[in-house]
Design a protein around this motif. Structure first.
Motif, mmCIF file in Angstrom:
data_model
loop_
_atom_site.group_PDB
_atom_site.id
_atom_site.type_symbol
_atom_site.label_atom_id
_atom_site.label_comp_id
_atom_site.label_asym_id
_atom_site.label_seq_id
_atom_site.Cartn_x
_atom_site.Cartn_y
_atom_site.Cartn_z
ATOM 1 N N LEU A 203 22.150 56.645 -29.036
ATOM 2 C CA LEU A 203 22.570 57.912 -29.661
ATOM 3 C C LEU A 203 24.095 57.998 -29.709
ATOM 4 O O LEU A 203 24.672 58.479 -30.698
ATOM 5 C CB LEU A 203 22.005 59.101 -28.879
ATOM 6 N N GLY A 204 24.750 57.537 -28.649
ATOM 7 C CA GLY A 204 26.209 57.555 -28.632
ATOM 8 C C GLY A 204 26.792 56.653 -29.695
ATOM 9 O O GLY A 204 27.737 57.037 -30.400
ATOM 10 N N ARG A 205 26.249 55.424 -29.841
ATOM 11 C CA ARG A 205 26.758 54.489 -30.844
ATOM 12 C C ARG A 205 26.567 55.048 -32.252
ATOM 13 O O ARG A 205 27.478 54.995 -33.082
ATOM 14 C CB ARG A 205 26.044 53.139 -30.704
ATOM 15 N N LEU A 206 25.384 55.588 -32.514
ATOM 16 C CA LEU A 206 25.109 56.141 -33.844
ATOM 17 C C LEU A 206 26.014 57.336 -34.142
ATOM 18 O O LEU A 206 26.480 57.506 -35.286
ATOM 19 C CB LEU A 206 23.639 56.559 -33.933
ATOM 20 N N THR A 207 26.260 58.153 -33.134
ATOM 21 C CA THR A 207 27.115 59.331 -33.341
ATOM 22 C C THR A 207 28.547 58.911 -33.634
ATOM 23 O O THR A 207 29.194 59.435 -34.557
ATOM 24 C CB THR A 207 27.079 60.246 -32.100
ATOM 25 N N ASP A 236 33.112 61.009 -26.430
ATOM 26 C CA ASP A 236 34.185 60.821 -25.443
ATOM 27 C C ASP A 236 33.921 59.647 -24.510
ATOM 28 O O ASP A 236 34.860 59.140 -23.876
ATOM 29 C CB ASP A 236 34.352 62.091 -24.590
ATOM 30 N N PHE A 237 32.658 59.212 -24.384
ATOM 31 C CA PHE A 237 32.298 58.180 -23.414
ATOM 32 C C PHE A 237 31.430 57.106 -24.052
ATOM 33 O O PHE A 237 30.678 57.382 -24.994
ATOM 34 C CB PHE A 237 31.562 58.799 -22.223
ATOM 35 N N ALA A 239 29.784 54.757 -21.713
ATOM 36 C CA ALA A 239 28.753 54.487 -20.708
ATOM 37 C C ALA A 239 27.713 55.604 -20.719
ATOM 38 O O ALA A 239 28.078 56.789 -20.645
ATOM 39 C CB ALA A 239 29.375 54.353 -19.331
ATOM 40 N N PRO A 240 26.442 55.262 -20.791
ATOM 41 C CA PRO A 240 25.412 56.299 -20.857
ATOM 42 C C PRO A 240 25.373 57.201 -19.621
ATOM 43 O O PRO A 240 25.032 58.374 -19.731
ATOM 44 C CB PRO A 240 24.111 55.515 -21.019
ATOM 45 N N LEU A 241 25.738 56.681 -18.443
ATOM 46 C CA LEU A 241 25.758 57.536 -17.258
ATOM 47 C C LEU A 241 26.842 58.608 -17.363
ATOM 48 O O LEU A 241 26.658 59.744 -16.936
ATOM 49 C CB LEU A 241 25.960 56.696 -16.000
ATOM 50 N N ASP A 242 27.973 58.223 -17.933
ATOM 51 C CA ASP A 242 29.023 59.223 -18.164
ATOM 52 C C ASP A 242 28.563 60.255 -19.185
ATOM 53 O O ASP A 242 28.845 61.450 -19.049
ATOM 54 C CB ASP A 242 30.307 58.546 -18.652
ATOM 55 N N MET A 243 27.871 59.787 -20.198
ATOM 56 C CA MET A 243 27.333 60.722 -21.194
ATOM 57 C C MET A 243 26.375 61.710 -20.534
ATOM 58 O O MET A 243 26.456 62.918 -20.748
ATOM 59 C CB MET A 243 26.588 59.964 -22.298
ATOM 60 N N LEU A 244 25.467 61.176 -19.730
ATOM 61 C CA LEU A 244 24.470 62.025 -19.075
ATOM 62 C C LEU A 244 25.134 63.054 -18.174
ATOM 63 O O LEU A 244 24.780 64.244 -18.198
ATOM 64 C CB LEU A 244 23.495 61.151 -18.279
ATOM 65 N N SER A 245 26.109 62.602 -17.379
ATOM 66 C CA SER A 245 26.790 63.522 -16.467
ATOM 67 C C SER A 245 27.423 64.674 -17.229
ATOM 68 O O SER A 245 27.337 65.838 -16.821
ATOM 69 C CB SER A 245 27.866 62.775 -15.672
ATOM 70 N N HIS A 246 28.058 64.375 -18.350
ATOM 71 C CA HIS A 246 28.782 65.405 -19.093
ATOM 72 C C HIS A 246 27.865 66.213 -20.000
ATOM 73 O O HIS A 246 28.194 67.358 -20.339
ATOM 74 C CB HIS A 246 29.924 64.775 -19.879
#
Length: 944
Positions: A203-207, A236-237, A239-246
């Motif tokens: 989802l991050g890559r596509l966004t 902004d990130f 790494a998926p863990l950083d995405m999840l945290s935020h």
């Protein structure tokens, strides 16, 4: 699953996880917990108070298995309907208050139950604070601050939780736990949830690859924005863990439960100054905001003419506010710095940036707390001012939007046009101008379809104006909730909206976490479950149910808080008018709402509109106060009643000597319970009796006179048998006053005098006032018409005598004020090394002497301990004897806080009984400590 019931198998399983005393499904409790600060209400089927993360994990696993919707509640101060549920409501118990300060305050790890102000108190020694600074910081909790990405006046966009997040521990809908600061937890989660993290990474890559969408996300978060989920995490990130945290930040409990959070803290500069500049119109005011944006300002608050008008008649407001022109618009500006010289440099830059603007009124920058606190009072009183004058039955709504700063003036004027078009004549605008973040406040009735239709039409126009025409945010800092859920797609567009749904379904595939909040399929969810505010009693009808009162209430968590007392009483009165039988609810309310209320009125000090819920309780007690003949007799023969109390204490002393303390404690506890509190419960802190006092006649003396009103409790109750101090407080006080060079004069009728508080607390208002007036008359006579100062040795009695328009000739002092104003200059202090605990009584707080008490104790000892979170001891006159569970609950954390102290200090003899019992150290009146560490100062005969 329908909202009408919860699965039996689920309820049975919950019973095995959560003890019965922490599960609530009775009508009174579910109604009380069904209310937050928003204008929505849902009644939960089950409320569970959790005390550990393990319990949350088990509950989420059960909810997932049985498809039971779950909502999390911290303090319930949120405004958009995100903390209510008609299913399972999980609330935080006592054991979520952990905090860990790291690296000299540069970081702090907090559990979700920590109140925001408590976090800042822990950081204060390091001159640091958390970034978010919401107006509710004295009541709201970290869990809500993070879940709503709350900000505030000085926070802006750079210092909110999202941008100061250093770590997070969370529980997902399936019950799995992730601690981003624990490498083992991260490794285990990456293994167990590899598929979820993979989807999130995709989802991050596509966004980021969708340039238009990514640019829109960045633009939206250039502004203050809490509408929808935090999509900026995906751009902004990497790494998926950083995405999840935020993503958890601002998710409002729709993606998981936050067990703890670690903040990178920000400086809390000690030097500050504030100014108020009034411009002739909105346009010039907003142009000034743009000029101030790059300057070293920490806050720039805008107040339109309506908001200034709303407070112009408030006590303490400067007269010039009334004379402002019809189009005036003001900016309240604050600057902070690490040093005074730097602050002065900043102030010069700020004023130079707006030197060319025409001003209608200017209050220059001041570093004087008296000046800048008055300026901030103008800003802070605007919201309660609207609430205080609203029509009974209506609610106060505070909306929260952001305009691009370059369009701020046009946005303000267009909002004013909408107020006029929809008939909201009382609406006001104020807000955090540097960010283009405006709050507008208006009153709204929801008791008929026409009013709901008016609100619907108005909100449709607001949404179109802010989100579409100006490209702003419909929620800047108050969270989407169910209030703006139908408008998320309108603001964000279809691509971003669908992306939010993908994230929701990825992390909460069954949709059990806080349904209809942030994202909803129901386009009218913002018009459903609207909270009624029916009239109940003029004492409480102005209550907005904000919850600011709750942290200081001693019965909160035992029975009801002030907000909950009001909620339930409103419902009882509405049901009575509707012809519904309220017998069962009133029976439950008797104990939960009336018997266990301390009625000390601390809630009024926190309430934005000054409501004292204790006044309501005393009124209700008065309704049941039928023993008027007995009360009249006690009023007329008060010295005899005091003598009877003294005899009871002699009897208790004899029983202790005969039976021994352990056996007497057990026996009296059983008797007290069997008598429903009519027989007091004996404890080791029980006072010994004081012999009946013979009032000496005053003699001619050259020393200055002080009239000493020894309170009835001081005349009857001496120290406990095990107390290191055995001199009664009357003797100790007289000795201290004489050491300071005073002649002590007692009222001749002393043994008959009483401030009336014992009668007032039981609901006998007439008898209470009779005793009060009798005492005031005696004091005026003894003080020669107010020529001599009057010293009262307990702060509750002082407060009682000074309330309700006391005679202006009455020069009456509580111990703190008298010592502060008269004895400090007459005594020399030598501070002791032993630590001393301080309990600031409710009455001391009402008298405005809290800091005065602390300052005096700091003269007496090098180590002062002020237990956190204990605002009222709950002894409440005699409730420590008759309802001991209230006192025990209020002081349940005291012993841990004061275990290293040599003694405790207070200004109320009855409070000291409970404090001694539950603190494990002897609590005494302030005079004992002052007398011990002082000697008379040599007096200059011309000095006084």
């Amino acid at each position: 699953m329908t909202a009408s019931s919860l699965p039996t198998a689920f309820l049975t399983a919950v019973e095995r996880v959560i003890p019965g005393e922490r599960r609530f499904d009775d009508p009174l409790s579910t109604l009380a917990f069904g209310t937050d600060a928003s204008f929505y209400r849902l009644i939960p089927k089950l409320v569970v108070r959790v005390e550990s993360e393990a319990e949350v994990v088990q509950l989420l696993k059960l909810a997932s298995s049985h498809q039971v919707p779950v909502t999390f509640r911290a303090a319930g101060t949120s405004l958009s309907g995100q903390a209510i549920s008609d299913s399972l409501l999980i609330v935080l118990g006592d054991h979520w208050n952990g905090r860990e300060v790291r690296d000299q305050g540069r970081q702090i790890r907090l559990q979700p139950g920590v109140i925001g102000a408590q976090a800042n108190t822990a950081l204060a020694p390091f001159l640091r604070k958390i970034g978010p600074d919401p107006a509710s910081i004295n009541a709201c909790k970290i869990g809500g601050i993070v879940a709503n990405n709350a900000s505030g006046m000085c926070c802006g966009t750079a210092q909110n939780t999202y941008h100061t997040l250093a770590g997070i521990r969370l529980v997902l809908a399936d019950g799995s736990v992730l601690d981003s600061e624990d490498p083992q937890s991260v490794s285990a989660f990456e293994t167990s949830h590899a598929e979820l993290l993979g989807h999130l990474a995709e989802l991050g890559r596509l966004t980021r690859a969708n340039t238009a969408l990514a640019d829109r996300i960045r633009h939206k978060y250039r502004l203050k924005n809490t509408t929808g989920l935090s999509l900026n995490a995906l751009v902004d990130f990497d790494a998926p863990l950083d995405m999840l945290s935020h993503l958890m930040v601002g998710s409002e409990g729709t993606l998981g439960f936050i067990s703890s959070v670690t903040y990178n803290t920000v400086p809390d500069y000690p030097h500050k100054a504030s100014a108020l500049l009034v411009f002739p119109d909105v346009q010039s005011c907003c142009r000034a905001v743009a000029a101030l944006k790059p300057q070293p300002v920490s806050a720039v608050e805008l107040l339109d003419r309506r908001s200034l008008h709303s407070v112009e008649n408030q006590p303490g407001m400067p007269d010039w506010v009334k004379g402002l022109s019809a189009n005036a618009c003001a900016l309240l500006i604050e600057s902070r710095a690490a040093s005074q010289s730097l602050l002065h440099e900043q102030l010069a830059l700020i004023m130079a940036s707006i030197a060319d603007f025409t001003l209608e009124k200017r209050v220059d920058f001041s570093e004087d707390p008296a000046v800048y606190n008055q300026l901030w009072k103008i800003r802070k009183d605007t919201f309660p001012a609207v609430g205080a004058v609203r029509q009974t039955g209506t609610t106060v709504i505070i909306e929260d939007v952001t305009f691009p700063i370059e369009q701020l003036a046009e946005g303000v004027n267009r909002l004013i046009e909408l107020f006029e078009r929809h008939g909201y004549d009382e609406a006001i605008i104020f807000g955090h101008a540097l960010e283009g973040n405006l709050h507008f406040v208006f009153t709204q009735g929801f008791d008929d379809p026409a009013q709901v239709a008016r609100y619907e039409a108005f909100m449709q126009d607001v949404a179109q104006l802010v989100a579409v025409e100006f490209g702003g945010s419909l929620k800047a800092e108050h969270g989407t909730g169910r209030n703006m859920a139908p408008f998320v797609e309108l603001e964000w567009g279809s691509d971003a909206y669908q992306l939010m749904w993908q994230i929701k379904r990825l992390l909460d595939p069954q949709g059990i976490l806080n349904p209809d909040v942030v994202l909803s399929d129901d386009p009218r969810i913002h018009l459903k479950h609207l909270k009624p505010l029916p009239p109940a009693d003029e004492i409480i009808d102005k209550c907005t149910e904000c919850g600011f009162c709750e942290p200081v209430c001693p019965s909160r968590g035992l029975t009801l808080s002030p907000r909950q007392r009001i909620v339930v009483w409103r419902d009882i009165q509405a049901n009575k008018r509707a012809g519904i039988d309220t017998t069962a609810m009133e029976r439950a309310y008797q104990y939960q709402g009336i018997d266990t209320c301390a009625a000390t009125g601390l809630c009024a000090l926190r309430c934005p509109v000054g409501i004292n819920t204790g006044d309501l309780v005393r009124t209700l007690r008065g309704r049941d106060a039928t023993n008027t003949r007995t009360a009249d007799w006690l009023t007329d023969y008060f010295s005899g009643a005091a003598g009877a109390t003294r005899l009871m204490l002699y009897a208790a002393k004899g029983a202790r000597m005969t039976l021994g303390a352990p056996l007497l404690a057990r026996a009296s506890a059983a008797l007290s319970k069997a008598s429903s509190g009519r027989i007091p419960q004996w404890t080791t802190a029980m006072p010994q009796p004081v012999r009946s006092m013979r009032v000496p006649c005053p003699v001619v003396d050259s020393r200055p006179r002080v009239v000493y009103l020894a309170a009835c409790v001081s005349r009857v109750m001496g120290p406990s048998a095990g107390d290191a101090e055995q001199m009664p407080v009357v003797d100790k006080t007289q000795a201290l006053l004489e050491k300071a060079g005073y002649q002590v004069v007692f009222p001749p009728q002393l043994n008959q005098l009483c401030c009336g508080q014992p009668f007032a607390s039981k609901g006998y208002a007439e008898q209470a006032e009779r005793k009060r007036q009798e005492t005031i008359a005696a004091l005026l006579e003894t003080s020669r018409g107010g020529l001599d100062p009057i010293y009262c040795d307990t702060s509750p009695c002082t407060l009682r005598l000074l309330q309700d328009g006391a005679d202006p000739r009455l020069d009456l002092y509580d111990p703190v004020r008298f010592i502060r104003e008269h004895l400090l200059q007459r005594l020399e202090f030598t501070a002791q090394q032993a630590p001393v605990a301080v309990h600031v009584t409710c009455s001391t707080q009402h008298l405005g002497e809290a800091q005065g008490l602390i300052d005096i104790v700091k003269r007496c000892t090098t180590r002062v301990v002020i237990p956190e979170g204990i605002h009222c001891c709950g002894f409440a006159g005699d409730k420590g004897f008759t309802t001991p569970e209230l006192n025990a609950h209020a002081l349940r954390h005291l012993q841990d806080a004061v275990q290293h102290c040599a003694e405790g200090i207070s200004t109320s003899r009855t409070c000291e009984i409970g404090l001694s019992q539950h603190g494990g150290v002897d609590y005494h009146g302030l005079v004992y400590l002052v007398d011990r560490v002082t000697r008379a100062r040599e007096q200059d005969s011309d000095a006084y």
